[in-house]
Write an enzyme that holds these catalytic residues in place. Structure first.
Site, PDB file in Angstrom:
ATOM      1  CG  ASP A 156      35.296  43.757  32.700  1.00 27.86           C
ATOM      2  OD1 ASP A 156      36.349  44.271  32.296  1.00 27.86           O
ATOM      3  OD2 ASP A 156      35.245  43.006  33.687  1.00 27.86           O
ATOM      4  CG  HIS A 185      39.473  42.945  32.860  1.00 27.40           C
ATOM      5  ND1 HIS A 185      38.295  42.892  33.559  1.00 27.40           N
ATOM      6  CD2 HIS A 185      40.407  42.424  33.677  1.00 27.40           C
ATOM      7  CE1 HIS A 185      38.505  42.369  34.757  1.00 27.40           C
ATOM      8  NE2 HIS A 185      39.778  42.086  34.866  1.00 27.40           N
ATOM      9  CB  SER A 201      39.292  39.730  37.252  1.00 24.74           C
ATOM     10  OG  SER A 201      39.379  41.090  37.571  1.00 24.74           O
TER      11      SER A 201
END
Length: 939
Positions: A163, A219, A376
């Site tokens: 990520d 994120h 996610s």
């Protein structure tokens, strides 16, 4: 590229929707290709073609990858995968064709960029829900607390977080990172794994050891918190993985030289001991064999469980990497188990998990938290659950762990709120307690489907055989049967039962002896229809599992493949492909070659501002002048050829004062392919052009544009385009062919068989700035008109000499005038051959066939008008009708040029044809009492 990624991240963080489209392909890394060598081939086999392309040296992507093991069938070899960088002047399509032509390469692909999937909730919108944004309500929903009574995981179980960078100093994460104590930070590669000081993960995108916090993409910190936030530390939240650790792997660039590296991170995670790998990123479409190879390597060779977010599209579509084999595809639900408003739903989704108001670590500071939403954050819940399952069932391989998770979900299809998504939310919502406690479960699956013939799309009337591999993943099964059902009215299953019987754990079976048999409807199928087939697996004891596989039917193109050419014709005038990306259509191949025509299609014009086509323009776009009036159809056998095709399309009628830059022509296209000996190297393309405007088109230009990619013996694609005026044949050939065994695709071209005054324009695609036609910066209307209207000027006949280049060519014709409502016909032959003499012979054969099998209508006929022998060789006798009077005879070639004229003919005469080349000619006799014409073929 870095700014593009930051823009995407910003849009996600601001909660703005991105325009996902099922037909779109994700962006790619500019100038970079990845290829896989055929088994047994060495990189040196590509040296010559790399030099010709001006490409950088090959870089082995995964030199330390683990080889496949016979103990785990289905593994993949990654050590044969290389990447290369191309000069800005070389297109990816050109390089792909050149590399594939060497025969040493299995596939060549761009490297896609997959975006992070983040769709935050508006906290104010959830303020009326008690504690929904300030508590981890979802832990109760998935039975996490009770599951922790069974296992809390183990610090030896590592989850790879591929990520954005992670805030490694956060109070919930700093003690959860898996460190590599074999390589302390000392400037040395102590563990000899190819990475210096990879003590705390790795930044694959920027190739350094800093996988920490990146303020432009938070994120990674959000995902890590869901999976692995520390428990029992008296602050914040508890990650579902509890005692399990995570490995931070940054995949998004934050340096000028960085590039997206999601799949490189998967290999790194698999090679560095991650038993579970989370992928909360992806994009719609863009299937890649390279990406599937990487996934298979991690899952099979390295036995890692791969979990991916299904996407925030609220659509039924394929989303990658979630839709690849060996990946658990996870969509989202709300606290009530209703599907999340933006969660992807499809037959490829395996299961769902909470994806709304997921409280997790934020990462702007060391002690901050935020409630977020999206698939996610559903995916890392499943990743953490997979780690807990591996703790309880250490003997399970990665596919068995995935099966355990699928078979222990809580079914939510029976909820009224989910009625419209039944069968498209997987087996149900994650239940961690069941996952770590249930035994004696069964799951057999179809692991591979083989279609024969193997095609990207199937035509009406096709018949198909389908062979499947079935594997039993959990407890032994008895009485196993696979039943195939068509969920589409356009596919009939003629043989749909596979009785497997008993299978032990990890046992396999294949229905090779009696494959499933399918039939596609002969008519009535809408264009580009996706037909879904359902596998239903049942076994003694009540086991039942449904899986699905899709077929594309009735594509908006046809493929003529009756002879040695396989040529795609679209419903809107293009050849080879219906789009610039080369993904819609089967291209143009010859005797099983790779594609040799990267772009082709019809080109019409009346002036530099009135041009109609669907060819490239500028900025990577194509014009869209033509629209289909009738779908491309194929008939086999046809009334005049082994295969025939019919297409009807037109452009927009120009209106005075409007900005429409079209011509105003309706096109009826017919195509003919022959299987007979001597006729196997060409396809005839006949275009009937009707003026649908209120004005006379004077003149009207029509032509075929071709961008050839013909490889030579060393694998390079250095071509020359030139002109054979005797045959009105424009062709390209590969420089550097080696006798006595040239490649079968050494020569290819277009011959004008029927029309007005011929034209040709050969183009060096890499021509310098200032050139009359320069495709490197697009193909303008003025350039297109120039290529059609320049006749056969010597300066434009040849391009690419002396050493070869990336070339294109336009072969066309000029029709002097076309009145409103009138039609004219122009005809071309598409030709491919191993040698120039064979190409010329095929061009002559094409002219002969067109003359004898597709005769033009006579302007007039009369008794007593005889022409023989026909076909003729040497001499031709012409007998005129009685009382015709003195006449003048003209013999014109196929493009209207007079090659023989005789005056004062009274009744009969013999014409000497020995000076004429073979082909189609038109004999016209004008007398005092009329005009008669007849087609003549000269051998």
């Amino acid at each position: 590229m870095r700014n593009i990624l930051r823009l995407f991240a910003f849009l996600f963080l601001m909660g703005l929707a991105l325009p996902w489209a099922a037909s779109a392909a994700p962006p790619t890394i500019p100038g970079r290709l990845v290829l896989k060598l055929q088994p047994g081939k060495a990189p040196s086999a590509l040296d010559a073609v790399l030099r010709s392309l001006g490409a950088g040296a090959l870089q082995q992507k995964f030199p330390r990858a683990l080889a496949p093991s016979p103990e785990r069938p289905g593994g993949v070899e990654l050590r044969g995968i290389y990447q290369l960088q191309l000069p800005a002047t070389v297109t990816l399509d050109w390089a792909r064709a050149a590399l594939l032509a060497t025969g040493a390469v299995e596939y060549v692909e761009p490297l896609y960029i997959r975006e992070p999937l983040y769709q935050p909730n508006d906290p104010m919108a959830d303020s009326t829900l008690t504690d929904i944004t300030t508590s981890q309500f979802y832990l109760k929903q998935i039975k996490a607390y009770r599951a922790w009574d069974i296992t809390r995981g183990d610090s030896s179980l590592v989850i790879g977080i591929t990520d954005g960078g992670v805030r490694l100093t956060h109070e919930e994460l700093r003690q959860q990172v898996k460190h590599n104590y074999a390589d302390p930070i000392n400037g040395l590669d102590d563990d000899n794994d190819g990475y210096i000081d990879n003590f705390t993960g790795w930044d694959l995108a920027n190739n350094d050891n800093n996988a920490g916090y990146d303020p432009t993409i938070v994120h990674g910190t959000l995902v890590a918190g869901v999976t692995a936030a520390r428990t029992d530390n008296g602050v914040g939240i508890a990650g579902l993985g509890n005692r399990c650790r995570f490995l931070p792997l940054s995949i998004y660039p934050n340096t000028p030289t960085g590039v997206f590296a999601g799949y490189e991170a998967i290999v790194y995670a698999a090679d560095h001991g991650c038993q579970v790998i989370n992928m909360s990123w992806g994009a719609v479409g863009g299937y890649s064999r390279f990406e599937q190879d990487v996934i298979t390597y991690a899952a099979v060779n390295r036995n890692a469980v791969l979990v991916a977010a299904a996407g925030n599209t609220n659509a039924d579509l394929l989303f990658y990497p979630a839709s690849y084999d060996h990946v658990l595809s996870v969509s989202g639900v709300q606290s009530t188990d209703q599907k999340s408003p933006n969660g992807t739903f499809s037959h490829r989704v395996d299961m769902v998990a909470p994806g709304i108001s997921i409280l997790t670590t934020y990462g702007v500071q060391d002690n901050d938290y935020i409630a977020v939403g999206g698939t996610s954050f559903a995916a890392p819940l499943v990743s953490a659950a997979a780690a807990l399952v591996r703790r309880v069932f250490p003997q399970y391989n990665s596919d068995q762990v995935a099966a355990q998770l699928r078979q222990t979900t809580d079914n939510i299809d029976n909820l009224p709120a989910n009625a419209q998504w039944v069968g498209r939310l997987g087996t149900g919502r994650l239940n961690v307690l069941k996952a770590v406690t249930r035994t004696n479960l069964q799951e057999a699956r179809v692991v591979t489907s083989y279609f024969a013939p193997q095609r990207t799309a199937y035509l009406p009337g096709d018949t198909i055989r389908l062979t499947t591999d079935v594997q039993n993943l959990l407890q032994p099964v008895a009485g196993l049967t696979v039943t195939l059902t068509s969920l589409s009215p356009y596919v009939t299953v003629r043989q749909g039962s596979f009785v497997v019987g008993s299978l032990p754990t990890l046992g396999r079976a294949r229905n090779t002896a009696a494959p499933f048999r399918l039939a596609v409807a002969a008519s009535g199928i809408p264009l580009n229809t996706t037909a879904t087939l359902r596998y239903r697996l049942t076994a003694t004891g009540g086991f039942q599992l449904d899986q699905y596989v899709d077929l594309v039917l009735n594509p908006d193109y046809v493929v003529l493949d009756a002879n040695d050419l396989a040529l795609t014709l679209t419903s809107r005038g293009n050849l080879a492909y219906d789009n610039l990306a080369g993904t819609v259509g089967a291209g143009l191949t010859y005797r099983g070659s790779s594609n040799i025509l990267s772009e082709g299609g019809l080109l019409l014009a009346t002036s530099a501002t009135r041009v109609s086509d669907r060819l490239r323009t500028s900025g990577g776009q194509s014009r869209q002048s033509f629209f289909s009036l009738a779908q491309a159809t194929r008939q086999q056998p046809g009334p005049r050829a082994t295969q025939e095709a019919r297409v009807v399309f037109q452009d927009t009628v120009p209106v005075a004062g409007s900005r429409v830059r079209s011509v105003g022509v309706r096109v009826r296209q017919r195509a003919y392919a022959y299987a007979a000996a001597g006729l196997r190297d060409f396809v005839l393309l006949e275009y009937s052009l009707k003026n649908i405007t209120a004005d006379t088109l004077k003149p009207l230009y029509a032509g075929i544009f071709t961008d050839w990619d013909l490889p030579n013996s060393d694998g390079a694609a250095r071509n020359v385009a030139t002109w054979d005026s005797a045959r009105t044949l424009g062709y390209a050939y590969a420089v550097g062919q080696t006798a006595p065994q040239p490649l079968p695709t050494a020569y290819a071209g277009i011959r004008l068989l029927r029309g007005g005054t011929p034209a040709v324009y050969s183009i060096d695609n890499g021509a310098p700035v200032g050139s009359a036609v320069r495709l490197a910066d697009g193909f303008s209307l003025a350039e297109k008109f120039l290529t059609l209207s320049n006749g056969t000027a010597r300066a434009q006949r040849t391009a690419g000499l002396p050493n070869g280049a990336d070339v294109s060519q336009v072969v066309g014709t000029r029709v002097a005038r076309l009145a409103p409502g009138d039609s004219t016909t122009v005809t071309f032959a598409v030709l491919v051959a191993p040698t120039l003499p064979q190409l010329q012979a095929s061009a002559d054969a094409a002219a002969s066939v067109y003359a004898t099998l597709l005769p033009a209508r006579a302007a007039a006929s009369a008794a007593g008008f005889n022409v023989y022998p026909n076909p003729a060789a040497g001499r031709l006798r012409v007998e005129l009708p009685a009382q015709f009077g003195l006449a003048t005879l003209w013999l014109n070639n196929a493009v209207g040029q007079t090659v023989l004229k005789q005056t004062g003919v009274e009744k009969a005469i013999e014409l000497n044809l020995t000076s004429l080349g073979p082909g189609l000619y038109v004999l016209r006799a004008q007398g005092a009492n009329g005009l008669v014409t007849r087609n003549v073929v000269v051998r």
